[in-house]
Scaffold this motif. Structure first.
Motif, PDB file in Angstrom:
ATOM      1  N   GLU A 202      22.049  57.890  45.098  1.00 30.77           N
ATOM      2  CA  GLU A 202      21.997  58.231  46.523  1.00 30.77           C
ATOM      3  C   GLU A 202      20.712  57.654  47.114  1.00 30.77           C
ATOM      4  OE1 GLU A 202      20.672  62.389  47.504  1.00 30.77           O
ATOM      5  OE2 GLU A 202      21.360  62.741  45.449  1.00 30.77           O
ATOM      6  N   SER A 203      20.758  57.240  48.377  1.00 29.04           N
ATOM      7  CA  SER A 203      19.617  56.549  48.971  1.00 29.04           C
ATOM      8  C   SER A 203      19.778  56.509  50.486  1.00 29.04           C
ATOM      9  CB  SER A 203      19.530  55.118  48.411  1.00 29.04           C
ATOM     10  OG  SER A 203      20.734  54.412  48.706  1.00 29.04           O
ATOM     11  N   ASN A 204      18.954  55.684  51.141  1.00 31.96           N
ATOM     12  CA  ASN A 204      19.155  55.410  52.565  1.00 31.96           C
ATOM     13  C   ASN A 204      19.985  54.134  52.705  1.00 31.96           C
ATOM     14  OD1 ASN A 204      17.389  53.222  52.165  1.00 31.96           O
ATOM     15  ND2 ASN A 204      15.611  54.434  52.791  1.00 31.96           N
ATOM     16  N   LEU A 205      20.315  53.760  53.953  1.00 26.04           N
ATOM     17  CA  LEU A 205      21.201  52.619  54.160  1.00 26.04           C
ATOM     18  C   LEU A 205      20.577  51.314  53.670  1.00 26.04           C
ATOM     19  CD1 LEU A 205      23.758  51.304  55.265  1.00 26.04           C
ATOM     20  CD2 LEU A 205      22.687  51.250  57.526  1.00 26.04           C
ATOM     21  N   ARG A 206      19.305  51.098  53.969  1.00 28.50           N
ATOM     22  CA  ARG A 206      18.660  49.839  53.549  1.00 28.50           C
ATOM     23  C   ARG A 206      18.714  49.690  52.031  1.00 28.50           C
ATOM     24  NH1 ARG A 206      14.469  47.101  56.668  1.00 28.50           N
ATOM     25  NH2 ARG A 206      14.057  45.144  55.582  1.00 28.50           N
ATOM     26  N   ARG A 207      18.339  50.748  51.319  1.00 24.68           N
ATOM     27  CA  ARG A 207      18.347  50.713  49.860  1.00 24.68           C
ATOM     28  C   ARG A 207      19.763  50.550  49.326  1.00 24.68           C
ATOM     29  NH1 ARG A 207      15.773  48.693  46.205  1.00 24.68           N
ATOM     30  NH2 ARG A 207      14.042  49.086  47.630  1.00 24.68           N
ATOM     31  N   ARG A 208      20.746  51.150  49.993  1.00 25.70           N
ATOM     32  CA  ARG A 208      22.138  51.025  49.561  1.00 25.70           C
ATOM     33  C   ARG A 208      22.604  49.570  49.668  1.00 25.70           C
ATOM     34  NH1 ARG A 208      26.232  54.648  48.607  1.00 25.70           N
ATOM     35  NH2 ARG A 208      24.541  55.494  47.321  1.00 25.70           N
ATOM     36  N   ILE A 209      22.245  48.891  50.772  1.00 24.64           N
ATOM     37  CA  ILE A 209      22.603  47.479  50.934  1.00 24.64           C
ATOM     38  C   ILE A 209      21.995  46.646  49.808  1.00 24.64           C
ATOM     39  CG2 ILE A 209      22.325  45.441  52.410  1.00 24.64           C
ATOM     40  CD1 ILE A 209      22.356  47.377  54.828  1.00 24.64           C
ATOM     41  N   VAL A 210      20.724  46.906  49.505  1.00 25.57           N
ATOM     42  CA  VAL A 210      20.034  46.165  48.445  1.00 25.57           C
ATOM     43  C   VAL A 210      20.680  46.438  47.088  1.00 25.57           C
ATOM     44  CG1 VAL A 210      17.844  45.972  47.195  1.00 25.57           C
ATOM     45  CG2 VAL A 210      17.853  46.012  49.692  1.00 25.57           C
ATOM     46  N   ASN A 211      21.037  47.698  46.834  1.00 31.19           N
ATOM     47  CA  ASN A 211      21.666  48.050  45.552  1.00 31.19           C
ATOM     48  C   ASN A 211      23.020  47.370  45.380  1.00 31.19           C
ATOM     49  OD1 ASN A 211      19.624  49.694  44.562  1.00 31.19           O
ATOM     50  ND2 ASN A 211      20.441  51.555  45.502  1.00 31.19           N
ATOM     51  N   LEU A 212      23.729  47.177  46.484  1.00 26.33           N
ATOM     52  CA  LEU A 212      25.059  46.569  46.412  1.00 26.33           C
ATOM     53  C   LEU A 212      25.014  45.044  46.364  1.00 26.33           C
ATOM     54  CD1 LEU A 212      27.131  48.753  48.911  1.00 26.33           C
ATOM     55  CD2 LEU A 212      27.567  48.518  46.463  1.00 26.33           C
TER      56      LEU A 212
END
Length: 321
Positions: A202-212
């Motif tokens: 779980e994270s914020n949107l920016r981190r989620r984009i980077v993780n994907l």
């Protein structure tokens, strides 16, 4: 040939209805992941084999269902979201667990295990081609696990239209990315052919984009924000120098639901005018929030197309943002 009009048998009607919702394994992935989100799942696991052609399984730690709801969830036109027609224009959630499961169960082998927090025992329901095989009590953790095996096994013509496992997996991954982007507060795991493919906290949107999409994305992202009475715009666009010739990084979400909208895409391309190399497309992750009664999401069975009441106004606001 008889000239009389006859009612279709129930199982045939279900198969036809399923064809509107389920085009390929990715369609099942979308429905099951959205159901898991609606159930309040904070940890969701997706397991696929052969691009989803032989197995699609989604496991969540959400609210779960009691036995009565589990049995109703695979019946056509059973839903927890709608009581009257007007409710179609006030939908705040994603999937309709019953509508999707009835369609999927008609064209696959479905195995549903679920338990809510009030019951000591859960429910294990097995369906094959729309016919119930068994339902019994079982010991499982709270939440729901749904396995869909051998998609289109009873409609060979549809199964023959499926592409290679590699191509089908690409479509599955696209649906997974869309749901994961819309819900950074949820952790996701994805397994393909018994190998873990993604593990996203779980994270914020920016981190989620980077993780994907990889660590290089972090330098490309520019935040976007605009708030008006008509629409609230948020998310990120990518810097013009990172524009690509291929599609794949263009994401629109309206009220947290992924949509395809050429008109709004044109607004973004218009805003980038003069900044892009020829024949390239910018990446963007745009979230629009509008009052539910100002949009119609029911113009297509998969709910990826949308109609705005104030389309030109939304276009202008998005372009300026």
């Amino acid at each position: 040939m008889s000239e009389r009009i006859e009612l279709l048998p129930e199982h045939v009607a279900n198969q036809i209805a399923a064809g509107e919702v389920v085009q390929r394994p990715a369609s099942v992935v979308k429905e099951l992941l959205e159901n898991a989100i609606d159930a309040g799942g904070t940890e969701i696991q997706l397991i696929v084999k052969e691009g989803g052609k032989t197995l699609i399984q989604v496991v969540d730690n959400g609210a779960g269902m009691n036995r009565a709801d589990a049995e109703l969830s695979v019946v056509r036109h059973a839903t927890s979201k709608i009581r009257k027609a007007e409710d179609l224009f006030e939908i705040h959630t994603m999937g309709f667990r019953g509508e999707a499961l009835a369609s999927i169960a008609a064209i696959a082998r479905l195995d549903l295990q679920t338990r809510n927090g009030k019951d000591d025992l859960g429910t294990h329901l097995k369906m094959m081609g729309g016919t119930r095989e068994s339902v019994e009590e079982t010991v499982i953790p709270q939440g729901t696990s749904i396995s869909v095996k051998n998609l289109f096994f009873n409609i060979p013509a549809r199964r023959n239209f499926l592409k290679s496992s590699k191509v089908e997996f690409r479509h599955v991954l696209e649906e997974f990315q869309r749901v994961a982007l819309a819900h950074p507060e949820v952790s996701f795991k994805m397994t393909h052919n018994d190998a873990q493919f993604l593990n996203i906290p779980e994270s914020n949107l920016r981190r989620r984009i980077v993780n994907l999409f990889g660590s290089r994305m972090n330098d490309q992202l520019v935040p976007v924000g605009e708030e008006t009475q008509v629409v609230r715009v948020g998310g990120f666009i990518c810097k013009p120098e990172y524009a690509k010739k291929s599609r794949g990084m263009q994401f629109f979400f309206v009220n947290n639901r992924f949509v395809k909208n050429p008109y709004l895409h044109h607004a973004i391309m218009n805003a980038y005018e003069g900044l892009l190399r020829p024949d390239t497309l910018p990446g963007y992750f745009i979230f629009l929030e509008v009052p539910p009664d100002t949009i119609d999401i029911n113009i297509h069975p998969t709910k990826t197309e949308i109609k705005f009441e104030n389309e030109q106004t939304v276009y202008a606001i998005l372009r300026s943002a």
